[in-house]
Design an enzyme around this catalytic site. Sequence first.
Site, PDB file in Angstrom:
ATOM      1  N   MET A   6      12.798  20.459   9.674  1.00 34.14           N
ATOM      2  CA  MET A   6      11.551  20.843   9.043  1.00 34.14           C
ATOM      3  C   MET A   6      10.516  19.732   9.192  1.00 34.14           C
ATOM      4  SD  MET A   6      11.804  23.914   7.874  1.00 34.14           S
ATOM      5  CE  MET A   6      13.026  25.126   7.380  1.00 34.14           C
ATOM      6  N   CYS A   7       9.300  20.050   8.805  1.00 31.48           N
ATOM      7  CA  CYS A   7       8.184  19.105   8.890  1.00 31.48           C
ATOM      8  C   CYS A   7       7.695  18.784   7.476  1.00 31.48           C
ATOM      9  CB  CYS A   7       7.046  19.719   9.710  1.00 31.48           C
ATOM     10  SG  CYS A   7       7.589  20.417  11.294  1.00 31.48           S
ATOM     11  N   GLU A   8       6.660  17.976   7.393  1.00 29.77           N
ATOM     12  CA  GLU A   8       6.048  17.712   6.092  1.00 29.77           C
ATOM     13  C   GLU A   8       4.534  17.805   6.210  1.00 29.77           C
ATOM     14  OE1 GLU A   8       7.306  15.176   3.178  1.00 29.77           O
ATOM     15  OE2 GLU A   8       9.437  15.201   3.717  1.00 29.77           O
ATOM     16  N   ILE A  49       3.442  15.895   9.744  1.00 34.19           N
ATOM     17  CA  ILE A  49       4.407  15.169  10.568  1.00 34.19           C
ATOM     18  C   ILE A  49       5.497  16.149  10.961  1.00 34.19           C
ATOM     19  CG2 ILE A  49       3.913  12.874   9.696  1.00 34.19           C
ATOM     20  CD1 ILE A  49       6.315  13.121   7.845  1.00 34.19           C
TER      21      ILE A  49
END
Length: 258
Positions: free
Chosen positions: A1-3, A78
């Site tokens: 996953m991303c943030e 990110i």
Amino acid sequence: MCELLAMSANVPTDIVFSFTGLAERGGVTEPHVDGWGITFYEGKGNRTFKDASASSQSHIADLIKSYPIKSEIVVSHIRQANRGCVSLVNTHPFSRELWGRYWTYAHNGQLTGYQNKFTVSRFQPVGDTDSELAFCWILESVVNHFGEQEPENMKPVFDYIAKLADEIRELGVFNMLLSNGIDLMAYCTNNLCHITRRAPFGKATLIDTDVVIDFSQETTPNDVVTVIATRPLTNNENWVVLSPGDWKLFRKGELVLG
């Protein structure tokens, strides 16, 4: 996953403090090493910085952490790649023109079975991520529904986008940030939170690195700043955690819808 990370403020404000915390999650405290990007709005214009390398090792990210670019709306991301290769073209945020404004979008999550649903003609993806294709489909659907002229009242537009996001959420995890340079929308599937800072301002401490800021020394009593993130960035403030299907719309730091 991303943030994800975003900011809405009532005065031009820098995001150095929050971005410093987020950048650590790109390879130091978290494994999101497949690129990063950030967009700053200045009126109807914007400036975007992207890098396909990890934010914790990027010289461009060092610039953002050290140079206080002032903006009323910021969108950042990110990446931990799951759909599409690691490349600049697949790095968020993505941007498109609609109704004479730049719309900026970033997505955290992963979708499946989306290819047949996301049919587009006017807005074409440049890269090969599910995220960018979903963005193009949202804008395409908005134009098809509202036409080529920007409505005077944008509330129905964002209500409609929230319904589109509900449809996308059926295909997987869809945490989204979206802005037209005036409003900032946040939509949650599983991980998203926000905090609104206003007077009296106090100190805040980052979770991911040993940095403390005293906002009372950096603000005026009239400032209102809302920060949105995948997970809280500070350990001594009360962040509001969104529930699945929740969405919020902020303008000049204040909650206006949701």
